[in-house]
Design a protein around this motif. Structure first.
Motif, PDB file in Angstrom:
ATOM      1  N   ASP A  16      28.844  42.734  51.228  1.00  0.00           N
ATOM      2  CA  ASP A  16      29.149  44.154  51.396  1.00  0.00           C
ATOM      3  C   ASP A  16      30.088  44.416  52.571  1.00  0.00           C
ATOM      4  O   ASP A  16      30.897  45.345  52.537  1.00  0.00           O
ATOM      5  CB  ASP A  16      27.852  44.953  51.593  1.00  0.00           C
ATOM      6  N   GLU A  17      29.970  43.604  53.627  1.00  0.00           N
ATOM      7  CA  GLU A  17      30.743  43.875  54.842  1.00  0.00           C
ATOM      8  C   GLU A  17      32.198  43.437  54.737  1.00  0.00           C
ATOM      9  O   GLU A  17      33.000  43.721  55.636  1.00  0.00           O
ATOM     10  CB  GLU A  17      30.089  43.211  56.052  1.00  0.00           C
ATOM     11  N   LEU A  18      32.561  42.747  53.657  1.00  0.00           N
ATOM     12  CA  LEU A  18      33.930  42.268  53.495  1.00  0.00           C
ATOM     13  C   LEU A  18      34.668  43.081  52.439  1.00  0.00           C
ATOM     14  O   LEU A  18      34.088  43.472  51.411  1.00  0.00           O
ATOM     15  CB  LEU A  18      33.948  40.793  53.079  1.00  0.00           C
ATOM     16  N   ASP A  19      35.947  43.335  52.674  1.00  0.00           N
ATOM     17  CA  ASP A  19      36.827  43.862  51.648  1.00  0.00           C
ATOM     18  C   ASP A  19      36.770  42.884  50.472  1.00  0.00           C
ATOM     19  O   ASP A  19      36.957  41.673  50.662  1.00  0.00           O
ATOM     20  CB  ASP A  19      38.239  43.944  52.230  1.00  0.00           C
ATOM     21  N   PRO A  20      36.506  43.365  49.244  1.00  0.00           N
ATOM     22  CA  PRO A  20      36.410  42.439  48.104  1.00  0.00           C
ATOM     23  C   PRO A  20      37.643  41.544  47.952  1.00  0.00           C
ATOM     24  O   PRO A  20      37.522  40.374  47.579  1.00  0.00           O
ATOM     25  CB  PRO A  20      36.250  43.384  46.905  1.00  0.00           C
ATOM     26  N   PHE A  21      38.826  42.098  48.249  1.00  0.00           N
ATOM     27  CA  PHE A  21      40.033  41.288  48.162  1.00  0.00           C
ATOM     28  C   PHE A  21      39.977  40.134  49.151  1.00  0.00           C
ATOM     29  O   PHE A  21      40.286  38.982  48.807  1.00  0.00           O
ATOM     30  CB  PHE A  21      41.270  42.150  48.430  1.00  0.00           C
ATOM     31  N   VAL A  22      39.599  40.407  50.397  1.00  0.00           N
ATOM     32  CA  VAL A  22      39.499  39.350  51.408  1.00  0.00           C
ATOM     33  C   VAL A  22      38.441  38.336  50.999  1.00  0.00           C
ATOM     34  O   VAL A  22      38.647  37.115  51.106  1.00  0.00           O
ATOM     35  CB  VAL A  22      39.185  39.957  52.790  1.00  0.00           C
ATOM     36  N   ALA A  23      37.298  38.821  50.521  1.00  0.00           N
ATOM     37  CA  ALA A  23      36.223  37.913  50.106  1.00  0.00           C
ATOM     38  C   ALA A  23      36.696  36.961  49.018  1.00  0.00           C
ATOM     39  O   ALA A  23      36.338  35.777  49.002  1.00  0.00           O
ATOM     40  CB  ALA A  23      35.018  38.716  49.630  1.00  0.00           C
ATOM     41  N   LEU A  24      37.544  37.449  48.116  1.00  0.00           N
ATOM     42  CA  LEU A  24      37.973  36.636  46.980  1.00  0.00           C
ATOM     43  C   LEU A  24      39.143  35.712  47.298  1.00  0.00           C
ATOM     44  O   LEU A  24      39.193  34.575  46.818  1.00  0.00           O
ATOM     45  CB  LEU A  24      38.357  37.551  45.811  1.00  0.00           C
ATOM     46  N   PHE A  25      40.098  36.170  48.125  1.00  0.00           N
ATOM     47  CA  PHE A  25      41.355  35.429  48.246  1.00  0.00           C
ATOM     48  C   PHE A  25      41.650  34.870  49.634  1.00  0.00           C
ATOM     49  O   PHE A  25      42.649  34.151  49.803  1.00  0.00           O
ATOM     50  CB  PHE A  25      42.516  36.312  47.785  1.00  0.00           C
ATOM     51  N   SER A  26      40.832  35.172  50.614  1.00  0.00           N
ATOM     52  CA  SER A  26      41.034  34.570  51.934  1.00  0.00           C
ATOM     53  C   SER A  26      40.975  33.047  51.831  1.00  0.00           C
ATOM     54  O   SER A  26      40.227  32.498  51.018  1.00  0.00           O
ATOM     55  CB  SER A  26      39.962  35.057  52.898  1.00  0.00           C
TER      56      SER A  26
END
Length: 761
Positions: free
Chosen positions: A686-696
């Motif tokens: 929840d605390e991460l931007d979904p985009f960052v969570a997926l593509f970092s």
């Protein structure tokens, strides 16, 4: 510079050279600088003969002498501790590094380049690259047991890539398959910087009993020098020793400054040579041995003599030839394949010859070890070489090239990916996952790897698409090794020091993902022209990054290769320090498999995710962007993660595992579903931007599955490794938060269709 060597109607003897000091010689055409030629004359006290000039030119080439890199490579020695040295039976300076793995077993491994030859003639360039690295392993006394091939090409849809890639893949597969060696790993990477200058790196691993270790030196006055294997021909004259020591010409429609003959390989001859060598080793018939690769007989004779305790006398009239009228310079410079040079006691010569005859391997006594410190070579009754061998093999030029960080580097770092538009809506994120999975650098490599025999000999426990190649060494105990090669060259372009450590960390992590304990490192450092101060800055930083990283991890660099002049005109490749890590497993049956291997398992993400997208595959694929600072590398965290994985694997806790690297979590999930054969339902933090969570592409992360998620979380907490449960395996597709489900067939179509679509089914 050309691939030819001097030819005269009259044998250019030492006596004639002394009597004709002013005779013009084509030293510049052979790649020697004015001061280098002057130094040769000072060493000899006269002009060199044609044969001597050929020897010095190939042995003092960048490829053979490391004249631009030596001053930086010394840092490996400065940072290697006694504890690290104790792990090596043989290290830098030998044909290949050797480490002990337990139960009396030792493993030797090394990676080398065959880049320029593979652009000129893709099939033979790649094939002989495999053959050359295999002979390096043989020369240590080992049986080759596996190969791997880190490859890099220009844009996947470029016409020239369509010429080069299929030939390279066919060459790697054709030679390795004929040798009966499983190809267990490697990389296939596409980037515009490699257009016109692909990278074909080849790795080989060999196994032996500790007492079977052999080294390259000529010792014992009166011992015989025996050349065995294939005949010596005109193919490969100048070969890699010349071709790898200068850039290709500018973009003038494909013209190049030089086209020396690319070596031609015969894997069936090499297969017999392997078995012949092993029987010779086991019979105790070899004092010293050297393979004939770059620089051919020039290298083998000078290096054996230089590393020994005397001199050497060689008669080129005894060398079996497959071309008439070859000059001494041509015989010495030929890089014809499948040849070895051994030092043998006189009383063992008959037995040595009998073993060679058994294997139908041509063998000839071509000389002997002598007293003194001279290498003397005769041809047609005349002495054509009379040199101190060390001046040829080990005391070549050492350049302290200018090292300067380009003024453009700050602008590159300042241009971060934060300004790039990011997908936010669930439909956009879902489309991005599929787009990334189908991109050339992330899609399935099956089109390539299915051309390789990955399971021949029956000891391969894991191979691509697994993160790591795993091979059994001891069939009784199951003891084995894991090996991985990695490098994100975009990270190295942004920060070569950090980029080299990120490559090290990824290879180290991939080995750990299998459950193996990382033990040793090899490298193939691919860079542009050393005459460019910025390239030398990149190189020096990468060397220091790798050396410092290995010192922190406590694993030694056992050897490697430097490949300079990887550029066309003034356009250099991205700095590409390919790092290979070798790990040890007590029993390969306890290796951890890749992906989601069953239903109902907890999916746990180990490691910390940050907003780190500079140099990422997402920035590259979606925006064609390169800029910003690469991900943070924390080697202490990598150590803790590796220790946790090894302990969990030993205890049989893990049901699957997969490294997070290129493409981040999204790509790891796609591959885990398709490789493992089971789906999963995933909840993003929840605390991460979904985009960052997926593509970092934050480093130090691994996706694992376990039957008991709570128990693993407790183990991770005790080990100091960040961990969180993000889902459960089950079904056949991928369900991620609020995104519409991604079916297995949809994922497979995206992931598996790209390379066949580009290069043909």
């Amino acid at each position: 510079m050309t691939g030819t060597v001097p030819q005269l109607d009259t044998v250019d003897s030492v006596e004639r050279a002394a009597a004709t000091p002013g005779q013009p010689q084509p030293y510049r055409e052979l790649g020697l600088k004015d001061d280098e030629y002057a130094r040769i004359r000072d060493i000899l006290g006269r002009r060199p003969t044609d044969a001597e000039l050929a020897m010095y030119s190939v042995m003092w080439s960048e490829h053979c002498s490391y004249k631009s890199s030596k001053v930086h490579l010394r840092y490996f020695g400065e940072t290697t501790t006694d504890e690290m040295r104790a792990k090596m039976l043989a290290g830098i300076g030998e044909n290949a590094g050797v480490v002990e793995i337990g139960d009396g077993w030792a493993v030797t491994f090394k990676v080398e380049s065959h880049n320029h030859p593979s652009y000129v003639e893709p099939y033979q360039g790649a094939a002989t690259g495999v053959g050359g690295i295999v002979r390096d392993i043989m020369a240590m006394g080992a049986r080759p047991i596996a190969v791997a091939d880190p490859l890099r090409f220009g844009p996947a849809d470029a016409p020239d890539t369509a010429r080069v890639l299929p030939g390279v893949v066919a060459g790697v597969g054709g030679y390795g398959n004929c040798l009966g060696l499983p190809n267990v790993g490697g990389e296939v990477v596409f980037d515009a910087s490699y257009a016109g200058n692909p990278l074909v790196n080849a790795l080989c691993v060999g196994s032996m009993r500790v007492e079977d270790l052999h080294l390259a030196f000529a010792s014992g006055t009166g011992n015989k020098i025996i050349l065995f294997g294939a005949r010596t021909g005109l193919d490969g004259i100048g070969g890699v020793s010349v071709l790898a020591s200068e850039t290709f010409a500018g973009d003038d429609g494909g013209g190049r400054k030089k086209l020396p003959s690319v070596q031609v390989g015969d894997p069936f001859t090499e297969k017999v040579l392997i078995e012949c060598c092993l029987e010779l080793f086991h019979a105790g018939l070899v004092v010293g041995i050297q393979d004939l690769g770059g620089a051919g007989l020039s290298c083998a004779t000078s290096e054996l003599a230089s590393a020994g305790d005397g001199g050497m006398a060689v008669d080129l009239d005894a060398v079996p030839l497959r071309a008439e009228g070859m000059t001494a310079a041509e015989i010495l410079s030929s890089e014809s394949q499948e040849r070895m040079c051994a030092v043998v006691r006189p009383e063992d010569v008959a037995a040595f010859m009998a073993v060679c005859a058994k294997w139908d391997t041509l063998a000839t006594v071509i000389g002997e070890v002598t007293e003194g410190d001279r290498l003397r070579i005769t041809h047609r009754g005349e002495t054509v070489v009379d040199v101190p061998p060390r001046t040829v093999a080990h005391d070549g030029p050492v350049y302290e090239r200018p090292v300067e960080r380009s003024a453009t580097q700050d602008a590159l770092l300042a241009d971060g990916p934060e300004r790039l538009p990011r997908p936010a809506a669930p439909t956009e994120l879902r489309a991005e996952i599929l787009r990334m999975a189908a991109s050339p650098n992330l899609c399935s490599r099956a089109w390539v790897t299915e051309q390789y025999d990955r399971y021949v000999r029956g000891n391969t426990a894991s191979a691509q698409p697994a993160d790591t190649g795993v091979v059994r060494v001891d069939e009784e105990t199951g003891r084995g090794i894991a090996v991985s090669t990695d490098c994100n060259a975009r990270f190295a372009a942004l920060d070569p020091y950090t980029g080299a450590q990120l490559a090290l960390a990824e290879a180290y992590r991939n080995v750990a993902v299998s459950g193996a304990v990382p033990a040793a490192v090899t490298n193939c450092l691919n860079f542009g022209s050393p005459e460019d101060p910025h390239v030398m800055w990149q190189f020096s930083q990468a060397v220091r990054g790798l050396a410092d990283g290995c010192a922190q991890l406590g694993i030694p660099v056992t050897g490697g290769n430097v490949s300079f002049y990887n550029q066309t005109g003034d356009r250099a490749i991205l700095p590409t320090p390919v790092i290979g890590v070798l790990g040890v497993l007590d029993d390969v049956a306890r290796r951890v498999r890749s992906g989601f291997t069953g239903d109902g398992d907890a999916v746990v993400l180990l490691g910390e995710t940050r907003d780190e997208l500079a140099g990422s595959e997402w920035a590259h694929v979606v925006h064609g962007h390169l800029g910003g600072r690469p991900p943070v590398v924390d080697l202490a965290a990598e150590q803790r993660l590796a220790a946790l994985l090894a302990a969990a694997a030993t205890d049989g806790v893990l049901t699957g595992s997969h490294d997070l690297s290129d493409g981040g979590l999204a790509q790891a999930l796609v591959e885990a579903v398709l490789v493992g054969g089971h789906g999963a339902e995933i909840d993003l933090p929840d605390e991460l931007d979904p985009f960052v969570a997926l593509f970092s592409e934050s480093a130090g992360r691994v996706l694992v599955t376990v039957a008991d998620g709570d128990a693993l979380l407790a183990r991770a907490a005790e080990a100091g490794v960040p961990a969180r449960r993000i889902g459960t395996t089950g079904g056949s597709g991928l369900r991620i938060g609020t995104l519409a489900p991604l079916g297995a067939d949809e994922l497979r179509e995206a992931w598996e269709g790209t390379l066949p679509g580009l290069f043909g089914a």
